[in-house]
Design a protein around this motif. Structure first.
Motif, PDB file in Angstrom:
ATOM      1  N   ALA A  67       0.846  -1.193   0.000  1.00  0.00           N
ATOM      2  CA  ALA A  67       0.000   0.000   0.000  1.00  0.00           C
ATOM      3  C   ALA A  67       0.881   1.243   0.000  1.00  0.00           C
ATOM      4  CB  ALA A  67      -0.919  -0.008   1.214  1.00  0.00           C
ATOM      5  N   SER A  69       0.797   5.551   0.528  1.00  0.00           N
ATOM      6  CA  SER A  69       0.063   6.749   0.918  1.00  0.00           C
ATOM      7  C   SER A  69       0.192   7.792  -0.184  1.00  0.00           C
ATOM      8  CB  SER A  69       0.615   7.325   2.225  1.00  0.00           C
ATOM      9  OG  SER A  69       0.016   8.591   2.470  1.00  0.00           O
ATOM     10  N   PHE A  92      -5.113   9.505   2.140  1.00  0.00           N
ATOM     11  CA  PHE A  92      -5.592   8.426   1.277  1.00  0.00           C
ATOM     12  C   PHE A  92      -4.465   7.443   1.030  1.00  0.00           C
ATOM     13  CE2 PHE A  92      -6.188   6.570  -2.989  1.00  0.00           C
ATOM     14  CZ  PHE A  92      -7.380   5.895  -2.760  1.00  0.00           C
ATOM     15  N   THR A  93      -4.778   6.163   1.182  1.00  0.00           N
ATOM     16  CA  THR A  93      -3.812   5.104   0.907  1.00  0.00           C
ATOM     17  C   THR A  93      -4.356   4.233  -0.217  1.00  0.00           C
ATOM     18  OG1 THR A  93      -3.028   5.113   3.191  1.00  0.00           O
ATOM     19  CG2 THR A  93      -2.562   3.143   1.891  1.00  0.00           C
ATOM     20  N   LEU A  94      -3.539   4.036  -1.240  1.00  0.00           N
ATOM     21  CA  LEU A  94      -3.908   3.200  -2.381  1.00  0.00           C
ATOM     22  C   LEU A  94      -3.338   1.812  -2.133  1.00  0.00           C
ATOM     23  CD1 LEU A  94      -5.274   3.035  -5.143  1.00  0.00           C
ATOM     24  CD2 LEU A  94      -3.148   3.879  -6.169  1.00  0.00           C
ATOM     25  N   GLY A  95      -4.229   0.844  -2.020  1.00  0.00           N
ATOM     26  CA  GLY A  95      -3.821  -0.528  -1.721  1.00  0.00           C
ATOM     27  C   GLY A  95      -2.940  -1.142  -2.791  1.00  0.00           C
ATOM     28  N   LYS A  98      -4.123  -1.960  -6.431  1.00  0.00           N
ATOM     29  CA  LYS A  98      -5.456  -1.343  -6.562  1.00  0.00           C
ATOM     30  C   LYS A  98      -5.415  -0.123  -7.474  1.00  0.00           C
ATOM     31  CE  LYS A  98      -7.511  -4.117  -3.716  1.00  0.00           C
ATOM     32  NZ  LYS A  98      -8.502  -5.055  -4.154  1.00  0.00           N
ATOM     33  N   VAL A 100      -7.493   3.653  -8.235  1.00  0.00           N
ATOM     34  CA  VAL A 100      -8.426   4.675  -7.774  1.00  0.00           C
ATOM     35  C   VAL A 100      -8.809   5.520  -8.984  1.00  0.00           C
ATOM     36  CG1 VAL A 100      -6.629   6.348  -7.087  1.00  0.00           C
ATOM     37  CG2 VAL A 100      -8.905   6.472  -6.058  1.00  0.00           C
ATOM     38  N   THR A 110     -14.410   7.305  -1.713  1.00  0.00           N
ATOM     39  CA  THR A 110     -14.280   5.917  -1.272  1.00  0.00           C
ATOM     40  C   THR A 110     -12.863   5.453  -1.592  1.00  0.00           C
ATOM     41  OG1 THR A 110     -14.933   4.953  -3.392  1.00  0.00           O
ATOM     42  CG2 THR A 110     -16.723   5.489  -1.833  1.00  0.00           C
ATOM     43  N   SER A 111     -12.569   4.206  -1.313  1.00  0.00           N
ATOM     44  CA  SER A 111     -11.246   3.677  -1.644  1.00  0.00           C
ATOM     45  C   SER A 111     -11.072   3.504  -3.156  1.00  0.00           C
ATOM     46  CB  SER A 111     -11.012   2.336  -0.938  1.00  0.00           C
ATOM     47  OG  SER A 111     -11.981   1.400  -1.352  1.00  0.00           O
ATOM     48  N   ARG A 114     -12.373   8.946  -5.958  1.00  0.00           N
ATOM     49  CA  ARG A 114     -12.137  10.238  -5.312  1.00  0.00           C
ATOM     50  C   ARG A 114     -12.778  11.276  -6.228  1.00  0.00           C
ATOM     51  NH1 ARG A 114     -11.091   8.547  -0.466  1.00  0.00           N
ATOM     52  NH2 ARG A 114      -9.925  10.354   0.198  1.00  0.00           N
TER      53      ARG A 114
END
Length: 162
Positions: A67, A69, A92-95, A98, A100, A110-111, A114
């Motif tokens: 993940a 940040s 916000f952290t991007l897994g 994942k 966004v 949400t995750s 944005r």
């Protein structure tokens, strides 16, 4: 960036033949993967709504196994200094692995999505991405360019895979 090469040596009586694969540069850890612009054709065709604004977006993917940040990172267009088209990530952290989607209009963060928070008022242009051509720039919190993606419109194609 890491380079990878393969060396093969074969003994041929008096010497060796060395065959080398080209080195491949790794892409950015966080990448812009798609821009969807001109979400509903010409702006003058229909009234601008929040749904139409949210049809315009940029997708950003974490290509790593950890993940990351994105707090303080920015996404901007080519003319951002003149137009104020700068999106700044809050906490916000991007897994790992994942994606966004940063949408132009308003909505609940949400995750996976944005929102830039842009809205249309009579006489003002709310869209971010130009219909003819533009460039998206992704910078980290220190302002270092991490990735960019440019496009030139092809009349009926309104997205660009980066």
């Amino acid at each position: 960036m890491r380079a990878r090469s393969l060396l093969l040596a074969a003994t041929l009586g008096v010497g060796a033949v060395v065959i080398s694969q080209p080195a491949y540069a790794a892409g950015p850890a966080i990448q812009i993967t798609k821009i969807y612009y001109n979400s509903y054709g010409r702006t003058s065709d229909t009234p601008v709504t929040n749904t139409k604004l949210n049809g315009e977006y940029v997708q950003i993917k974490n290509m790593t196994k950890k993940a990351v940040s994105l707090k303080g990172w920015t996404l901007r267009d080519k003319q951002s200094t003149a137009s104020g088209h700068i999106f700044k990530f809050g906490t916000f952290t991007l897994g790992a692995g994942k994606t966004v989607t940063v949408r132009t209009g308003k909505g609940k963060n949400t995750s996976a999505n944005r929102y830039w928070g842009r809205s249309y008022t009579q006489g003002s242009v709310a869209y971010i991405w130009n219909n003819t051509s533009d460039t998206a720039y992704l910078r980290n919190a220190s302002g270092t360019l991490k990735d960019s993606c440019s496009y030139k419109s092809k009349s009926t194609v309104y997205s660009k895979a980066c």
